[in-house]
Design a protein around this motif. Structure first.
Motif, PDB file in Angstrom:
ATOM      1  N   TYR A 153       0.819  -1.207   0.000  1.00  0.00           N
ATOM      2  CA  TYR A 153       0.000   0.000   0.000  1.00  0.00           C
ATOM      3  C   TYR A 153       0.858   1.263   0.000  1.00  0.00           C
ATOM      4  O   TYR A 153       1.712   1.448   0.866  1.00  0.00           O
ATOM      5  N   VAL A 154       0.585   2.131  -0.970  1.00  0.00           N
ATOM      6  CA  VAL A 154       1.070   3.512  -0.942  1.00  0.00           C
ATOM      7  C   VAL A 154      -0.166   4.356  -0.665  1.00  0.00           C
ATOM      8  O   VAL A 154      -1.177   4.236  -1.360  1.00  0.00           O
ATOM      9  N   VAL A 155      -0.111   5.209   0.353  1.00  0.00           N
ATOM     10  CA  VAL A 155      -1.324   5.878   0.825  1.00  0.00           C
ATOM     11  C   VAL A 155      -1.438   7.300   0.271  1.00  0.00           C
ATOM     12  O   VAL A 155      -0.531   8.121   0.439  1.00  0.00           O
ATOM     13  N   HIS A 156      -2.553   7.541  -0.378  1.00  0.00           N
ATOM     14  CA  HIS A 156      -2.877   8.884  -0.861  1.00  0.00           C
ATOM     15  C   HIS A 156      -3.624   9.610   0.259  1.00  0.00           C
ATOM     16  O   HIS A 156      -4.747   9.240   0.609  1.00  0.00           O
ATOM     17  N   VAL A 157      -2.982  10.632   0.836  1.00  0.00           N
ATOM     18  CA  VAL A 157      -3.570  11.364   1.960  1.00  0.00           C
ATOM     19  C   VAL A 157      -4.124  12.687   1.445  1.00  0.00           C
ATOM     20  O   VAL A 157      -3.393  13.518   0.901  1.00  0.00           O
ATOM     21  N   ARG A 158      -5.425  12.915   1.623  1.00  0.00           N
ATOM     22  CA  ARG A 158      -6.089  14.069   1.007  1.00  0.00           C
ATOM     23  C   ARG A 158      -6.120  15.318   1.891  1.00  0.00           C
ATOM     24  O   ARG A 158      -6.327  16.414   1.395  1.00  0.00           O
ATOM     25  N   ASN A 159      -5.955  15.156   3.209  1.00  0.00           N
ATOM     26  CA  ASN A 159      -6.032  16.324   4.094  1.00  0.00           C
ATOM     27  C   ASN A 159      -5.267  16.047   5.388  1.00  0.00           C
ATOM     28  O   ASN A 159      -4.794  14.925   5.621  1.00  0.00           O
ATOM     29  N   LYS A 161      -6.301  15.874   8.462  1.00  0.00           N
ATOM     30  CA  LYS A 161      -6.971  14.920   9.354  1.00  0.00           C
ATOM     31  C   LYS A 161      -6.611  13.486   8.984  1.00  0.00           C
ATOM     32  O   LYS A 161      -6.290  12.657   9.839  1.00  0.00           O
ATOM     33  N   ALA A 162      -6.658  13.202   7.679  1.00  0.00           N
ATOM     34  CA  ALA A 162      -6.299  11.864   7.212  1.00  0.00           C
ATOM     35  C   ALA A 162      -4.823  11.587   7.458  1.00  0.00           C
ATOM     36  O   ALA A 162      -4.445  10.470   7.819  1.00  0.00           O
ATOM     37  N   MET A 163      -3.987  12.607   7.291  1.00  0.00           N
ATOM     38  CA  MET A 163      -2.553  12.454   7.524  1.00  0.00           C
ATOM     39  C   MET A 163      -2.280  12.017   8.958  1.00  0.00           C
ATOM     40  O   MET A 163      -1.494  11.089   9.205  1.00  0.00           O
ATOM     41  N   LYS A 164      -2.930  12.665   9.923  1.00  0.00           N
ATOM     42  CA  LYS A 164      -2.731  12.324  11.331  1.00  0.00           C
ATOM     43  C   LYS A 164      -3.151  10.880  11.609  1.00  0.00           C
ATOM     44  O   LYS A 164      -2.498  10.167  12.371  1.00  0.00           O
ATOM     45  N   LYS A 165      -4.239  10.461  10.980  1.00  0.00           N
ATOM     46  CA  LYS A 165      -4.721   9.095  11.182  1.00  0.00           C
ATOM     47  C   LYS A 165      -3.732   8.069  10.625  1.00  0.00           C
ATOM     48  O   LYS A 165      -3.408   7.062  11.276  1.00  0.00           O
ATOM     49  N   VAL A 166      -3.252   8.327   9.416  1.00  0.00           N
ATOM     50  CA  VAL A 166      -2.338   7.373   8.777  1.00  0.00           C
ATOM     51  C   VAL A 166      -1.001   7.321   9.523  1.00  0.00           C
ATOM     52  O   VAL A 166      -0.435   6.239   9.712  1.00  0.00           O
ATOM     53  N   ILE A 167      -0.525   8.474   9.964  1.00  0.00           N
ATOM     54  CA  ILE A 167       0.713   8.496  10.763  1.00  0.00           C
ATOM     55  C   ILE A 167       0.519   7.724  12.061  1.00  0.00           C
ATOM     56  O   ILE A 167       1.408   6.966  12.492  1.00  0.00           O
ATOM     57  N   SER A 168      -0.633   7.873  12.680  1.00  0.00           N
ATOM     58  CA  SER A 168      -0.920   7.139  13.920  1.00  0.00           C
ATOM     59  C   SER A 168      -0.890   5.640  13.679  1.00  0.00           C
ATOM     60  O   SER A 168      -0.372   4.872  14.504  1.00  0.00           O
ATOM     61  N   LYS A 177      -2.936  -3.880  11.664  1.00  0.00           N
ATOM     62  CA  LYS A 177      -4.189  -3.897  12.420  1.00  0.00           C
ATOM     63  C   LYS A 177      -4.763  -2.487  12.535  1.00  0.00           C
ATOM     64  O   LYS A 177      -5.972  -2.270  12.338  1.00  0.00           O
ATOM     65  N   SER A 178      -3.909  -1.516  12.830  1.00  0.00           N
ATOM     66  CA  SER A 178      -4.362  -0.131  12.973  1.00  0.00           C
ATOM     67  C   SER A 178      -4.843   0.437  11.637  1.00  0.00           C
ATOM     68  O   SER A 178      -5.853   1.138  11.573  1.00  0.00           O
ATOM     69  N   PHE A 179      -4.122   0.118  10.561  1.00  0.00           N
ATOM     70  CA  PHE A 179      -4.524   0.613   9.249  1.00  0.00           C
ATOM     71  C   PHE A 179      -5.855  -0.002   8.831  1.00  0.00           C
ATOM     72  O   PHE A 179      -6.723   0.685   8.268  1.00  0.00           O
ATOM     73  N   SER A 180      -6.039  -1.279   9.126  1.00  0.00           N
ATOM     74  CA  SER A 180      -7.317  -1.938   8.832  1.00  0.00           C
ATOM     75  C   SER A 180      -8.448  -1.309   9.640  1.00  0.00           C
ATOM     76  O   SER A 180      -9.570  -1.164   9.141  1.00  0.00           O
ATOM     77  N   SER A 181      -8.154  -0.919  10.867  1.00  0.00           N
ATOM     78  CA  SER A 181      -9.167  -0.254  11.699  1.00  0.00           C
ATOM     79  C   SER A 181      -9.598   1.062  11.055  1.00  0.00           C
ATOM     80  O   SER A 181     -10.791   1.403  11.049  1.00  0.00           O
ATOM     81  N   LEU A 182      -8.641   1.808  10.502  1.00  0.00           N
ATOM     82  CA  LEU A 182      -8.980   3.053   9.811  1.00  0.00           C
ATOM     83  C   LEU A 182      -9.881   2.778   8.614  1.00  0.00           C
ATOM     84  O   LEU A 182     -10.833   3.522   8.355  1.00  0.00           O
ATOM     85  N   LYS A 183      -9.579   1.715   7.905  1.00  0.00           N
ATOM     86  CA  LYS A 183     -10.400   1.343   6.746  1.00  0.00           C
ATOM     87  C   LYS A 183     -11.831   1.008   7.163  1.00  0.00           C
ATOM     88  O   LYS A 183     -12.779   1.191   6.395  1.00  0.00           O
ATOM     89  N   GLN A 184     -11.968   0.508   8.388  1.00  0.00           N
ATOM     90  CA  GLN A 184     -13.297   0.139   8.901  1.00  0.00           C
ATOM     91  C   GLN A 184     -14.002   1.307   9.581  1.00  0.00           C
ATOM     92  O   GLN A 184     -15.089   1.156  10.136  1.00  0.00           O
ATOM     93  N   GLU A 194       8.697   9.192  13.682  1.00  0.00           N
ATOM     94  CA  GLU A 194       9.296   9.370  12.358  1.00  0.00           C
ATOM     95  C   GLU A 194       8.572   8.449  11.388  1.00  0.00           C
ATOM     96  O   GLU A 194       8.368   7.262  11.675  1.00  0.00           O
ATOM     97  N   ASN A 195       8.177   8.980  10.233  1.00  0.00           N
ATOM     98  CA  ASN A 195       7.354   8.185   9.321  1.00  0.00           C
ATOM     99  C   ASN A 195       7.615   8.585   7.864  1.00  0.00           C
ATOM    100  O   ASN A 195       8.133   9.677   7.597  1.00  0.00           O
ATOM    101  N   PRO A 196       7.214   7.713   6.933  1.00  0.00           N
ATOM    102  CA  PRO A 196       7.466   7.984   5.513  1.00  0.00           C
ATOM    103  C   PRO A 196       6.222   8.467   4.752  1.00  0.00           C
ATOM    104  O   PRO A 196       6.224   8.470   3.517  1.00  0.00           O
ATOM    105  N   ILE A 197       5.173   8.870   5.459  1.00  0.00           N
ATOM    106  CA  ILE A 197       3.898   9.137   4.784  1.00  0.00           C
ATOM    107  C   ILE A 197       3.996  10.288   3.781  1.00  0.00           C
ATOM    108  O   ILE A 197       3.383  10.254   2.712  1.00  0.00           O
ATOM    109  N   ASN A 198       4.789  11.309   4.103  1.00  0.00           N
ATOM    110  CA  ASN A 198       4.987  12.385   3.124  1.00  0.00           C
ATOM    111  C   ASN A 198       5.683  11.874   1.869  1.00  0.00           C
ATOM    112  O   ASN A 198       5.448  12.384   0.765  1.00  0.00           O
ATOM    113  N   GLU A 199       6.528  10.875   2.040  1.00  0.00           N
ATOM    114  CA  GLU A 199       7.223  10.300   0.883  1.00  0.00           C
ATOM    115  C   GLU A 199       6.260   9.550  -0.038  1.00  0.00           C
ATOM    116  O   GLU A 199       6.548   9.379  -1.224  1.00  0.00           O
ATOM    117  N   HIS A 200       5.138   9.100   0.519  1.00  0.00           N
ATOM    118  CA  HIS A 200       4.149   8.402  -0.314  1.00  0.00           C
ATOM    119  C   HIS A 200       3.645   9.321  -1.423  1.00  0.00           C
ATOM    120  O   HIS A 200       3.381   8.880  -2.541  1.00  0.00           O
TER     121      HIS A 200
END
Length: 240
Positions: A153-159, A161-168, A177-184, A194-200
């Protein structure tokens, strides 16, 4: 660069230019399109027309760089039974460029499902935690894993709020498990690390993406939008 729609039918981020003409073309392009980077320039199948690769995007220029063509080059052919078909040279080149980009992605920076040493196939998916079709795809993850298919998964973060969730999710003790919870649609603990989400975002810009989920096979072939698991599996089996 404005898109110039053209339909032509005829009967590594390192520069890879083979000769004087290609080098001159790249210099002209850098002057005319300073906001773009160019990975390769080479002769196309049409005389005096050169193929330019930038990321996973393909376009064409004339030898003098006076004209730029943004569209598909289709070659008219016949099979052994004299049935007519077209070969899309642009799509073939784009698939090759995407495949090279996908193979360079550091998997330690992705959300990975179904990783093991016996994967039959690997799929890279541009996903979005708020996209209903992405959720539908994710709900079928267990079927892919059961078939030894690895999902990257490469995550497209639109705002924000979503960025904070994906980083969490990334910073949690169990990312999947946490990412699946967000999907639900479930809440997870807010965390920072430290995270790579901006690199996505950079990965997505290089690969190119339309509707999400955007699914890419190992050979660079793109499947735009959601397709049921059984359809994707049939495509993968056909490639074997």
């Amino acid at each position: 660069m404005k898109r110039i729609s053209v339909f032509i039918i005829f009967f590594c981020s390192q520069l890879c230019f083979s000769g004087e003409i290609e080098n001159r073309i790249i210099k002209e392009l850098q002057l005319k399109l300073p906001n773009y980077s160019f990975d390769s320039v080479k002769k196309s199948s049409i005389p005096n027309l050169y193929q330019v690769t930038t990321g996973a995007s393909i376009f064409y220029v004339t030898k003098d760089v006076k004209f730029i063509f943004d569209g598909n080059i289709l070659e008219s052919k016949f099979d052994k039974n004299k049935n007519h078909f077209f070969v899309n040279h642009t799509e073939i080149a784009a698939n090759k460029a995407r495949s090279a980009l996908l193979n360079k992605i550091d998997e330690s920076k992705l959300f990975i499902y179904g990783a093991n040493n016996n994967n039959k196939h690997v799929i890279t998916v541009i996903t979005d935690i708020d996209c209903p079709w992405c959720v539908k795809f994710h709900n079928e993850i267990k079927y892919y894993v059961s078939e030894k298919i690895k999902i990257r998964y490469v995550v497209h973060v639109r705002n924000d709020k979503a960025m904070k969730k994906v980083i969490s999710a990334w910073c949690s003790s169990d990312r999947n498990k946490s990412f699946s919870s967000l999907k639900q649609g479930k809440k997870i603990k807010t965390l920072e690390c430290e995270n790579p989400i901006n690199e996505h975002k950079d990965m997505i810009n290089l690969i190119g993406v339309g509707p999400t989920p955007a699914i890419f096979l190992q050979n660079g072939e793109a499947i735009s939008g959601y397709k049921p698991y059984d359809e994707i599996l049939a495509i993968l089996r056909e490639k074997n």
